[in-house]
Design an enzyme around this catalytic site. Sequence first.
Site, PDB file in Angstrom:
ATOM      1  N   ASP A 140       0.819  -1.214   0.000  1.00  0.00           N
ATOM      2  CA  ASP A 140       0.000   0.000   0.000  1.00  0.00           C
ATOM      3  C   ASP A 140       0.852   1.262   0.000  1.00  0.00           C
ATOM      4  O   ASP A 140       0.417   2.328   0.416  1.00  0.00           O
ATOM      5  CB  ASP A 140      -0.947  -0.010   1.215  1.00  0.00           C
ATOM      6  CG  ASP A 140      -0.194  -0.143   2.517  1.00  0.00           C
ATOM      7  OD1 ASP A 140       1.045  -0.332   2.469  1.00  0.00           O
ATOM      8  OD2 ASP A 140      -0.823  -0.058   3.579  1.00  0.00           O
ATOM      9  N   HIS A 158      23.964   2.467 -17.809  1.00  0.00           N
ATOM     10  CA  HIS A 158      22.938   2.798 -16.821  1.00  0.00           C
ATOM     11  C   HIS A 158      23.144   2.010 -15.529  1.00  0.00           C
ATOM     12  O   HIS A 158      22.215   1.421 -14.982  1.00  0.00           O
ATOM     13  CB  HIS A 158      21.536   2.593 -17.400  1.00  0.00           C
ATOM     14  CG  HIS A 158      21.189   3.632 -18.429  1.00  0.00           C
ATOM     15  ND1 HIS A 158      20.117   3.535 -19.271  1.00  0.00           N
ATOM     16  CD2 HIS A 158      21.787   4.799 -18.751  1.00  0.00           C
ATOM     17  CE1 HIS A 158      20.076   4.596 -20.072  1.00  0.00           C
ATOM     18  NE2 HIS A 158      21.086   5.378 -19.774  1.00  0.00           N
ATOM     19  N   ASP A 217      26.836  10.172 -13.450  1.00  0.00           N
ATOM     20  CA  ASP A 217      25.852  10.775 -14.365  1.00  0.00           C
ATOM     21  C   ASP A 217      24.631  11.072 -13.514  1.00  0.00           C
ATOM     22  O   ASP A 217      23.910  10.153 -13.109  1.00  0.00           O
ATOM     23  CB  ASP A 217      25.536   9.780 -15.490  1.00  0.00           C
ATOM     24  CG  ASP A 217      24.583  10.363 -16.538  1.00  0.00           C
ATOM     25  OD1 ASP A 217      23.905  11.374 -16.251  1.00  0.00           O
ATOM     26  OD2 ASP A 217      24.502   9.776 -17.630  1.00  0.00           O
ATOM     27  N   ASP A 252      21.202  17.277 -16.635  1.00  0.00           N
ATOM     28  CA  ASP A 252      21.761  15.957 -16.956  1.00  0.00           C
ATOM     29  C   ASP A 252      23.263  16.136 -17.183  1.00  0.00           C
ATOM     30  O   ASP A 252      23.670  16.632 -18.229  1.00  0.00           O
ATOM     31  CB  ASP A 252      21.045  15.431 -18.219  1.00  0.00           C
ATOM     32  CG  ASP A 252      21.480  14.030 -18.606  1.00  0.00           C
ATOM     33  OD1 ASP A 252      22.241  13.414 -17.854  1.00  0.00           O
ATOM     34  OD2 ASP A 252      21.034  13.572 -19.676  1.00  0.00           O
ATOM     35  N   HIS A 308      26.896   5.053 -27.673  1.00  0.00           N
ATOM     36  CA  HIS A 308      25.622   5.778 -27.715  1.00  0.00           C
ATOM     37  C   HIS A 308      25.728   7.084 -28.497  1.00  0.00           C
ATOM     38  O   HIS A 308      26.826   7.587 -28.740  1.00  0.00           O
ATOM     39  CB  HIS A 308      25.129   6.076 -26.290  1.00  0.00           C
ATOM     40  CG  HIS A 308      26.156   6.786 -25.443  1.00  0.00           C
ATOM     41  ND1 HIS A 308      26.328   8.145 -25.489  1.00  0.00           N
ATOM     42  CD2 HIS A 308      27.079   6.319 -24.561  1.00  0.00           C
ATOM     43  CE1 HIS A 308      27.303   8.495 -24.659  1.00  0.00           C
ATOM     44  NE2 HIS A 308      27.783   7.402 -24.094  1.00  0.00           N
ATOM     45  N   HIS A 326      20.812  14.444 -26.762  1.00  0.00           N
ATOM     46  CA  HIS A 326      19.339  14.327 -26.757  1.00  0.00           C
ATOM     47  C   HIS A 326      18.780  15.648 -26.262  1.00  0.00           C
ATOM     48  O   HIS A 326      19.484  16.437 -25.627  1.00  0.00           O
ATOM     49  CB  HIS A 326      18.864  13.152 -25.885  1.00  0.00           C
ATOM     50  CG  HIS A 326      19.356  13.183 -24.461  1.00  0.00           C
ATOM     51  ND1 HIS A 326      18.790  13.976 -23.494  1.00  0.00           N
ATOM     52  CD2 HIS A 326      20.378  12.528 -23.842  1.00  0.00           C
ATOM     53  CE1 HIS A 326      19.434  13.791 -22.344  1.00  0.00           C
ATOM     54  NE2 HIS A 326      20.407  12.930 -22.528  1.00  0.00           N
ATOM     55  N   HIS A 378      15.067  12.991 -21.172  1.00  0.00           N
ATOM     56  CA  HIS A 378      15.135  12.762 -22.621  1.00  0.00           C
ATOM     57  C   HIS A 378      13.894  13.471 -23.159  1.00  0.00           C
ATOM     58  O   HIS A 378      12.828  12.881 -23.264  1.00  0.00           O
ATOM     59  CB  HIS A 378      15.137  11.269 -22.953  1.00  0.00           C
ATOM     60  CG  HIS A 378      16.375  10.578 -22.440  1.00  0.00           C
ATOM     61  ND1 HIS A 378      16.469   9.231 -22.284  1.00  0.00           N
ATOM     62  CD2 HIS A 378      17.579  11.082 -22.046  1.00  0.00           C
ATOM     63  CE1 HIS A 378      17.679   8.923 -21.809  1.00  0.00           C
ATOM     64  NE2 HIS A 378      18.363  10.036 -21.662  1.00  0.00           N
ATOM     65  N   GLU A 437      27.301  14.663 -24.856  1.00  0.00           N
ATOM     66  CA  GLU A 437      27.810  13.670 -23.919  1.00  0.00           C
ATOM     67  C   GLU A 437      28.544  12.507 -24.574  1.00  0.00           C
ATOM     68  O   GLU A 437      28.134  11.356 -24.445  1.00  0.00           O
ATOM     69  CB  GLU A 437      26.652  13.131 -23.083  1.00  0.00           C
ATOM     70  CG  GLU A 437      25.427  12.665 -23.893  1.00  0.00           C
ATOM     71  CD  GLU A 437      24.345  12.053 -22.992  1.00  0.00           C
ATOM     72  OE1 GLU A 437      24.685  11.168 -22.204  1.00  0.00           O
ATOM     73  OE2 GLU A 437      23.185  12.491 -23.083  1.00  0.00           O
ATOM     74  N   TYR A 445      34.358   3.708 -23.801  1.00  0.00           N
ATOM     75  CA  TYR A 445      34.206   2.642 -22.802  1.00  0.00           C
ATOM     76  C   TYR A 445      34.993   1.424 -23.274  1.00  0.00           C
ATOM     77  O   TYR A 445      34.833   0.990 -24.414  1.00  0.00           O
ATOM     78  CB  TYR A 445      32.723   2.270 -22.644  1.00  0.00           C
ATOM     79  CG  TYR A 445      31.840   3.497 -22.480  1.00  0.00           C
ATOM     80  CD1 TYR A 445      31.603   4.058 -21.228  1.00  0.00           C
ATOM     81  CD2 TYR A 445      31.275   4.117 -23.607  1.00  0.00           C
ATOM     82  CE1 TYR A 445      30.822   5.198 -21.099  1.00  0.00           C
ATOM     83  CE2 TYR A 445      30.493   5.257 -23.481  1.00  0.00           C
ATOM     84  CZ  TYR A 445      30.267   5.798 -22.224  1.00  0.00           C
ATOM     85  OH  TYR A 445      29.496   6.924 -22.100  1.00  0.00           O
ATOM     86  N   ARG A 473      32.845   9.384 -19.662  1.00  0.00           N
ATOM     87  CA  ARG A 473      31.815  10.178 -20.348  1.00  0.00           C
ATOM     88  C   ARG A 473      31.856  11.581 -19.745  1.00  0.00           C
ATOM     89  O   ARG A 473      32.077  11.731 -18.541  1.00  0.00           O
ATOM     90  CB  ARG A 473      30.424   9.556 -20.180  1.00  0.00           C
ATOM     91  CG  ARG A 473      29.310  10.371 -20.842  1.00  0.00           C
ATOM     92  CD  ARG A 473      27.994   9.588 -21.049  1.00  0.00           C
ATOM     93  NE  ARG A 473      27.308   9.210 -19.825  1.00  0.00           N
ATOM     94  CZ  ARG A 473      27.291   7.992 -19.304  1.00  0.00           C
ATOM     95  NH1 ARG A 473      27.938   7.005 -19.885  1.00  0.00           N
ATOM     96  NH2 ARG A 473      26.620   7.733 -18.180  1.00  0.00           N
ATOM     97  N   GLU A 517      29.468  15.059 -19.915  1.00  0.00           N
ATOM     98  CA  GLU A 517      28.157  15.501 -20.400  1.00  0.00           C
ATOM     99  C   GLU A 517      27.812  16.881 -19.847  1.00  0.00           C
ATOM    100  O   GLU A 517      27.851  17.099 -18.637  1.00  0.00           O
ATOM    101  CB  GLU A 517      27.076  14.501 -19.964  1.00  0.00           C
ATOM    102  CG  GLU A 517      25.655  14.939 -20.285  1.00  0.00           C
ATOM    103  CD  GLU A 517      24.615  13.864 -19.998  1.00  0.00           C
ATOM    104  OE1 GLU A 517      24.814  13.061 -19.071  1.00  0.00           O
ATOM    105  OE2 GLU A 517      23.595  13.840 -20.716  1.00  0.00           O
TER     106      GLU A 517
HETATM  107  N1  GLY Z   1      21.364  10.061 -17.808  1.00  0.00           N
HETATM  108  C1  GLY Z   1      20.865   9.628 -19.032  1.00  0.00           C
HETATM  109  C2  GLY Z   1      21.523  10.291 -20.152  1.00  0.00           C
HETATM  110  O1  GLY Z   1      22.594  10.820 -19.999  1.00  0.00           O
HETATM  111  O2  GLY Z   1      20.991  10.356 -21.206  1.00  0.00           O
HETATM  112 MN    MN Z   2      23.301  11.752 -18.305  1.00  0.00          MN
HETATM  113 MN    MN Z   3      22.038  12.599 -21.196  1.00  0.00          MN
END
Ligand code: GLY
Ligand code: MN
Ligand code: MN
Length: 442
Positions: free
Chosen positions: A44, A246, A263, A274, A353, A357, A364, A390, A394, A411, A413
Site C-alpha cells: 500500500d 545505466h 551521471d 543531466d 551511444h 538528446h 530525454h 555527452e 568505454y 563520459r 556531459e
Molecule cells: N542520464 C541519461 C543520459 O545521460 O541520457
Molecule cells: Mn546523463
Molecule cells: Mn544525457
Amino acid sequence: MSEVVPGPRDPKRYIERRAALLSSMSADAVALVPSARMVIRNRDTEYAFRQDSDFFYLTGFTEPEAVLVLDARDGTTKLFCQDRDANLEQWTGRRLGAERAAQVLGVDSADVIDTFADDLETLIDGCHRLYVTMGEHSEFDQLVIDAVATVRRREAGGRVAPSEVVSLKGLLHEQRLIKSDVEIELMRRAADISSAGHERAMRACRAGLSEADLEAELVYEFMRSGARFPAYTSIVGSGANGCILHYVENESTLIDGELVLIDAGCEYQHYAADITRTFPVSGRFQGPQRDVYEVVLDAQRAAIAAAVPGAPFIAPHETAARRLTEGLIALGLLDGDAEDALEANAQQPYTVHRASHWLGIDVHDVGSYRDPEGESEWRAFEPGMVLTVEPGLYFPSHLLAGSPYTDIGVRIEDDVLITDDGNDVITSAAKEIAAIEELMRD
Ligand code: GLY
Ligand code: MN
Ligand code: MN
C-alpha cells in the site's frame, strides 16, 4: 494564518501555453490531456507522485486524478480534478478542489473528476478531430474509446462522433521543444544545483567510501537547494562499473587508482539537468586514464562547438564520432585511417551511444529529431532548444582485455542552450583535468 492553497502562484505562463496550443489545433478539434496517476511501489505504498510532463506544461498543476480539456471550437479550457475532502486531505494532503481550480489555474471552468466520464460524450460531440495521446494510460484510453463509440452509436439521433483521433504530440511537443525565458531560467537553476552536486561529490571522494556515499552527496546538494528529486536515478560507477551505461546499483567500494563516473542531475520545479563527470578516486588521473579523458574532452568541446543555429541535430554527434575515432587511432586501439574507420563504424563498440538528446521537463525531452517539414532530414538547431552533449569511450574487458585501457569508462556531459549566435553551456562542474585535480586536492 492564511489558508495554504495548492497550485501555481503565477498561472500566466500556463494560460499562454494553452492559448498557443489552442491556436495551433484545427478549429473543430478538442484535446484531452490526462494527469499522471499514483503508482504502487509495494503493497500500500506509492512511488512519489510526479506529474505527467505534458499536463504539467499546460497547467502547472501537480495533483493526480485530473484531465485538461481544450476546445478549439470556442477556445475554452476546462479542468476536471479531485474535489476537496477535509477528512481525506488530513490523510493524503491538501487538494485544490474544483471550486478554486478555475481561478487558481486560470482555466475557463472546472469540475470534479467523478463527472468526467459522463461529460466526455458531450465534450466530444460534434468535434471532427480529437487530439489525445493514446498508448500511455490504458484506463484513460478505454474511457475515450468508449465515449467515441457511444457518440457514434447515437449519430442517427443527431450526434456527431470525431472522425479522427490524433496524437497531441505533434503540436504540443513542437511547442515544448523551444524553451521560453522562464523555462530557461529554471533550467539554468537545475544546471547550477546539479553542477554544485557534482563538485560536492568530487570533494567528498576518497578511497574506501562507497559509490552510494557519493550519491548521498549529490542528493544532499539537490535537496538543500530546493530540488527534491533527481531527474533520473543517479549513476555512480567506479572502475569497471563506469563502462555500464545505466549502472544504478551504486554499491561498490571506491578504490585508489580507479576512475568514478557520475551521471546525475536534479529536477528543479519539474525541469531536468543531466550532467556526467568522470574523475579519479585518488584525485589524480593516471597515464592511460588521462589519455582517454583528453580524447573524450576534446571530442566534447568540438561537439559543443557544432551545436549552433542552423546546424543539423546530428552535427555534434558526427563531430564527436570523428574526434573519438581519431583519438582511438592515436591510442593504438583502432588501425588505419580515420575516414576508413568512420566509414566502417569501427569506433562504435567503444563509443556505444548517441552524443546528444533534447533536455527539458523530461530528461530525454520531447520534440522530433527530424525536420517536421522534411522527409527524414535531421532538424536544424534553433535558439531556445536545449540539448545534452555527452560523448564517451568505454573499454569493458569483454571488448578489450589485458590492455592499460581495460575497464576504463569516460563520459563527459553538459547541457547546452542554443542561442541566437551560437550556444551557451549552462552546466559548469569542473571538467578540465587540472580543474578537477585542483578541486579534489583542496
Ligand atoms: N542520464 C541519461 C543520459 O545521460 O541520457
Ligand atoms: Mn546523463
Ligand atoms: Mn544525457
